[in-house]
Design a protein around this motif. Structure first.
Motif, short mmCIF file in Angstrom:
data_model
loop_
_atom_site.label_atom_id
_atom_site.label_comp_id
_atom_site.label_asym_id
_atom_site.label_seq_id
_atom_site.Cartn_x
_atom_site.Cartn_y
_atom_site.Cartn_z
N SER A 257 -3.82 -3.45 8.71
CA SER A 257 -2.96 -3.44 7.53
C SER A 257 -3.12 -2.14 6.74
CB SER A 257 -3.28 -4.64 6.62
OG SER A 257 -4.63 -4.60 6.20
N GLU A 260 -1.17 0.65 8.57
CA GLU A 260 0.26 0.56 8.29
C GLU A 260 0.59 1.09 6.90
OE1 GLU A 260 0.90 -3.59 8.90
OE2 GLU A 260 0.91 -3.42 11.11
N GLU A 261 -0.28 0.80 5.93
CA GLU A 261 -0.06 1.29 4.56
C GLU A 261 -0.18 2.81 4.50
OE1 GLU A 261 0.76 1.31 0.49
OE2 GLU A 261 1.10 -0.20 2.04
#
Length: 389
Positions: A257, A260-261
């Motif tokens: 995550s 992706e950020e």
């Protein structure tokens, strides 16, 4: 005499430490000791030079854990993970009837030390200690005393003989005093002597204009390393500065995550500013890494946990590059003591942006980086690890 070295992580300093220990044993005159290296199952294929050297040393026995054991470690979290790793370590120690185990990361086995009594004695390296933690809030006080009591209870295990504290004599002295022991010893975090790749050109490889200054953020990337703040620091730079610098990220994010950020924010910053952010989202070999350090302008380490040392700080010093680092804890002490760079009051994007501008606008006096590097010799590190039981 039989000793076992235990470290089943393959990233960052873990492989470096294994390499230092193997190098030391290659030239050591110590006789009558067998060394069992219990390591990650892919260490030999990922770092073949370490493995090939170890194979030629008659008293080193290479013992990678199984892939099923690695899966068990990966699937267990926090406290359970520590028990799982301790059980794996104990299995190989008992199987080989070793006298002493050197666990290269105390954090991975500390809960096991609370309950297991072993036939073998234990030494380990404590990366996350409590001495420099702030206690200015309820949650921070809880964290301080959690680490305090876990450490206290661990060393009450009579088989735990030596706990090494990286670079921090104040912490070692404090814990010896409050726990009425002599088991805590300062250990200089080793800085490897790596030869650069002479054919590597950072500007050509990453397609960067030769006129730009490169600010490097390297290693395992994540929230506690200040990676998102490094990316967003470009938003606080004047347009003229944006045109003259590149933020280069090198390394992998540990959490999907977060990866992706970071990709999302890099696209946003590159689209809406004149900044150039490049992410080499992969592990890099040692010679390439050394060339990257040698050819950058400065190194960004705006870490949110400053109570312990940083291997990246050592790599930067070895390449005589200044750092932009967070003010606080052991990192602040080392940066000030050896004049290694610029300190941030807060590890936020705006402060990083201001520090980048400061580095571009100012000439820095000669640091004591060479003295710092000389004091952190890998041979001395290995000798300390092996000589004490």
């Amino acid at each position: 005499m039989k000793k076992l070295v235990f470290d089943i992580v393959i990233t960052g300093h873990h492989s470096e430490y294994i390499s230092h220990l193997v190098d030391y044993l290659e030239h050591s005159s110590e006789n009558g000791v067998d060394y069992y290296f219990v390591v990650h199952p892919s260490l030999d294929s990922r770092f073949p030079k370490i493995y090939e050297k170890a194979k030629k040393i008659c008293n080193i026995f290479w013992q990678p854990i199984t892939k099923n054991e690695l899966k068990k470690v990966a699937s267990s979290k926090k406290i359970l993970n520590s028990f799982v790793q301790f059980e794996i370590m104990k299995k190989y120690a008992d199987q080989n009837k070793v006298d002493h185990v050197i666990a290269l990361d105390f954090h991975t086995i500390k809960y096991g030390c609370l309950i297991y009594k072993t036939k073998f004695t234990i030494s380990s390296i404590l990366f996350l200690q409590f001495f420099r933690l702030k206690r200015n809030s309820f949650l921070k006080r809880i964290e301080f005393y959690k680490r305090y009591y876990i450490t206290k209870w661990c060393i009450s295990n009579s088989q735990v003989k030596n706990i090494y504290v990286l670079n921090d004599i104040d912490s070692a002295n404090f814990m010896n005093k409050v726990f009425k022991t002599k088991c805590f010893r300062v250990l200089q975090d080793p800085i490897p002597n790596i030869l650069p790749d002479l054919n590597f050109n950072i500007y050509r490889y990453y397609k960067i204009a030769n006129t730009k200054k490169i600010f490097l953020h390297i290693g395992s990337l994540g929230s506690r390393k200040g990676t998102l703040e490094v990316i967003n620091s470009c938003l606080y730079l004047e347009e003229t500065i944006q045109n003259h610098i590149v933020i280069l990220l090198v390394g992998k994010a540990n959490i999907k995550s977060e990866e992706e950020e970071y990709l999302k924010q890099i696209r946003r910053v590159n689209s809406n500013t004149n900044s150039q952010i490049i992410w080499d989202n992969d592990f890099v070999g040692n010679s390439k890494m050394k060339s990257i350090f040698n050819q950058c302008e400065a190194v960004l380490i705006p870490y949110k946990n400053t109570e312990f040392s940083s291997g990246i700080l050592g790599h930067a010093a070895a390449s005589n590059k200044i750092v932009i680092a967070t003010k606080g804890g052991l990192i602040e002490k080392l940066v000030n003591q050896f004049n290694l760079g610029v300190l941030l009051n807060q590890p936020n994007a705006e402060s990083i942006g201001k520090a980048i501008k400061y580095v571009l606008d100012n000439d820095f006096q000669e640091s004591f980086a060479e003295k710092f590097v000389n004091e952190h010799n890998p041979n001395s590190f290995s000798e300390a690890i092996f000589k004490l039981n």
